[in-house]
Design a protein around this motif. Structure first.
Motif, mmCIF file in Angstrom:
data_model
loop_
_atom_site.group_PDB
_atom_site.id
_atom_site.type_symbol
_atom_site.label_atom_id
_atom_site.label_comp_id
_atom_site.label_asym_id
_atom_site.label_seq_id
_atom_site.Cartn_x
_atom_site.Cartn_y
_atom_site.Cartn_z
ATOM 1 N N GLU A 235 30.816 -20.711 13.536
ATOM 2 C CA GLU A 235 29.892 -20.123 13.070
ATOM 3 C C GLU A 235 29.211 -19.914 11.360
ATOM 4 O OE1 GLU A 235 32.866 -16.259 12.010
ATOM 5 O OE2 GLU A 235 32.684 -16.669 14.942
ATOM 6 N N LEU A 236 30.063 -21.097 10.728
ATOM 7 C CA LEU A 236 29.228 -21.363 9.155
ATOM 8 C C LEU A 236 27.789 -22.271 9.496
ATOM 9 C CD1 LEU A 236 32.975 -22.386 7.976
ATOM 10 C CD2 LEU A 236 30.512 -20.471 6.774
ATOM 11 N N LEU A 237 28.583 -23.544 10.899
ATOM 12 C CA LEU A 237 27.271 -24.307 10.717
ATOM 13 C C LEU A 237 26.111 -23.763 11.617
ATOM 14 C CD1 LEU A 237 26.915 -27.505 11.035
ATOM 15 C CD2 LEU A 237 27.918 -28.184 13.581
ATOM 16 N N GLY A 238 26.142 -22.850 12.299
ATOM 17 C CA GLY A 238 24.916 -22.261 12.671
ATOM 18 C C GLY A 238 24.429 -21.056 11.937
ATOM 19 N N ARG A 239 25.082 -20.620 10.985
ATOM 20 C CA ARG A 239 24.581 -20.147 9.596
ATOM 21 C C ARG A 239 23.634 -21.147 8.393
ATOM 22 N NH1 ARG A 239 28.777 -17.625 5.470
ATOM 23 N NH2 ARG A 239 29.673 -16.772 7.693
ATOM 24 N N ARG B 111 22.344 -24.190 10.193
ATOM 25 C CA ARG B 111 21.244 -23.840 10.406
ATOM 26 C C ARG B 111 19.878 -23.011 10.242
ATOM 27 N NH1 ARG B 111 24.674 -25.844 15.138
ATOM 28 N NH2 ARG B 111 24.585 -28.189 15.064
ATOM 29 N N THR B 112 20.754 -21.926 10.388
ATOM 30 C CA THR B 112 19.774 -20.136 9.149
ATOM 31 C C THR B 112 18.421 -20.625 8.788
ATOM 32 O OG1 THR B 112 20.885 -19.215 11.353
ATOM 33 C CG2 THR B 112 19.629 -17.802 9.555
ATOM 34 N N GLU B 113 19.189 -21.384 7.886
ATOM 35 C CA GLU B 113 19.372 -20.929 6.663
ATOM 36 C C GLU B 113 18.644 -22.146 5.664
ATOM 37 O OE1 GLU B 113 19.392 -18.745 5.105
ATOM 38 O OE2 GLU B 113 20.798 -16.811 6.331
ATOM 39 N N VAL B 114 18.452 -22.993 6.422
ATOM 40 C CA VAL B 114 17.679 -24.550 6.163
ATOM 41 C C VAL B 114 16.036 -24.063 5.249
ATOM 42 C CG1 VAL B 114 16.809 -26.093 7.459
ATOM 43 C CG2 VAL B 114 18.836 -26.271 7.611
ATOM 44 N N ALA C 31 27.122 -21.579 2.720
ATOM 45 C CA ALA C 31 27.875 -21.781 3.788
ATOM 46 C C ALA C 31 28.273 -22.980 4.342
ATOM 47 C CB ALA C 31 26.520 -21.726 4.988
ATOM 48 N N ASP C 32 28.011 -24.497 3.294
ATOM 49 C CA ASP C 32 27.922 -25.617 3.356
ATOM 50 C C ASP C 32 29.754 -25.383 2.729
ATOM 51 O OD1 ASP C 32 28.450 -28.267 2.285
ATOM 52 O OD2 ASP C 32 26.396 -28.680 2.389
ATOM 53 N N ARG C 33 29.791 -24.967 1.013
ATOM 54 C CA ARG C 33 31.025 -24.923 0.478
ATOM 55 C C ARG C 33 32.370 -24.379 1.823
ATOM 56 N NH1 ARG C 33 31.694 -23.803 -5.183
ATOM 57 N NH2 ARG C 33 34.578 -23.441 -5.106
ATOM 58 N N ASP C 34 32.259 -23.227 2.599
ATOM 59 C CA ASP C 34 32.820 -22.879 2.651
ATOM 60 C C ASP C 34 33.016 -23.428 4.193
ATOM 61 O OD1 ASP C 34 33.285 -21.003 1.525
ATOM 62 O OD2 ASP C 34 31.666 -19.187 2.854
ATOM 63 N N PHE C 35 32.380 -24.486 5.011
ATOM 64 C CA PHE C 35 32.580 -25.447 5.789
ATOM 65 C C PHE C 35 34.423 -25.999 5.662
ATOM 66 C CE2 PHE C 35 31.993 -28.889 8.855
ATOM 67 C CZ PHE C 35 31.574 -28.191 9.814
ATOM 68 N N ASN D 27 23.113 -33.060 6.324
ATOM 69 C CA ASN D 27 24.534 -32.161 6.181
ATOM 70 C C ASN D 27 24.559 -31.744 7.551
ATOM 71 O OD1 ASN D 27 24.764 -32.956 3.729
ATOM 72 N ND2 ASN D 27 24.160 -31.422 2.847
ATOM 73 N N ILE D 28 23.389 -30.881 8.134
ATOM 74 C CA ILE D 28 23.959 -30.603 8.961
ATOM 75 C C ILE D 28 24.464 -31.193 10.170
ATOM 76 C CG2 ILE D 28 23.446 -28.920 11.175
ATOM 77 C CD1 ILE D 28 21.003 -27.496 9.155
#
Length: 214
Positions: free
Chosen positions: A112-116, A118-121, A131-135, A176-177
């Protein structure tokens, strides 16, 4: 007591955020009055907040003068990267070796965080950063070790103020993704050594961006 504590927390968050996003740069001397005015509190909770920040190594207090924002040193950059390698490499391998149901729940959250991300690039850069930090935090938290989680939080706080404006380009965000996807795939496969290697590749990129010598 509750009011004082609340005021201290507000002053602490205000000053810390200003340091981390470099509104207060390394070498700046900030006064209790500046923070008190910005938060709308008296100087007593500000003083308590600055003591907390001094304990975290972000400021150095000078009686009757204010607080000096401690500049980021090359040694600190190197130490942060080295410690993140140890903490995140260890916890990623541990996550990959977890029971299937525990690992599956973690994989879903990471997906879910990886998807977020991708959405925010091409969208909200701050949302991408969170999202990066939370991952990474989810992986560390999955270890069940609260001390490591606290250490991770302090390391990411320190790294945030080391990042120069413009470093997080779209190309770097896409890389990063890809690196996060490799970590996720290794954890999902239950491959501890691969998870550890994927973290090290990711940290190589962070080290390059920050100019670390590790």
């Amino acid at each position: 007591m509750h009011t004082t504590t609340s005021a201290t927390d507000r002053a602490y968050r205000y000053a810390k955020e200003a340091i981390l996003d470099r509104r207060y740069a390394g070498g700046d001397l900030i006064s209790e009055g500046d923070i008190a005015a910005g938060v709308g509190v008296s100087r007593t909770p500000v003083r308590e907040a600055l003591l907390r920040l001094q304990g975290e190594g972000l400021v150095r207090l000078y009686p009757k003068r204010g607080a000096l924002v401690v500049p980021v040193s090359q040694g600190e950059i190197d130490d942060v990267i080295e410690t993140r390698r140890l903490v995140e490499g260890h916890t990623a391998q541990k996550a990959a070796g977890a029971e299937a149901d525990v690992r599956g729940a973690l994989v879903r959250r990471l997906g879910e965080l990886l998807g977020r991300m991708r959405t925010e690039v091409d969208g909200d850069r701050q949302a991408f950063i969170l999202a990066d930090r939370d991952f990474h935090r989810e992986i560390v938290a999955a270890s069940g070790n609260d001390i490591l989680v606290g250490l991770y939080d302090s390391l990411r706080d320190r790294q945030l103020r080391m990042m120069e404006e413009g470093v997080r380009t779209v190309a770097r965000m896409c890389r990063n993704i890809d690196e996060h996807a490799a970590i996720l795939a290794a954890i999902e496969a239950g491959d501890g050594p691969a998870a550890g290697r994927a973290v090290q590749v990711h940290m190589d990129g962070a080290a390059h961006l920050l100019g670390a010598r590790t």
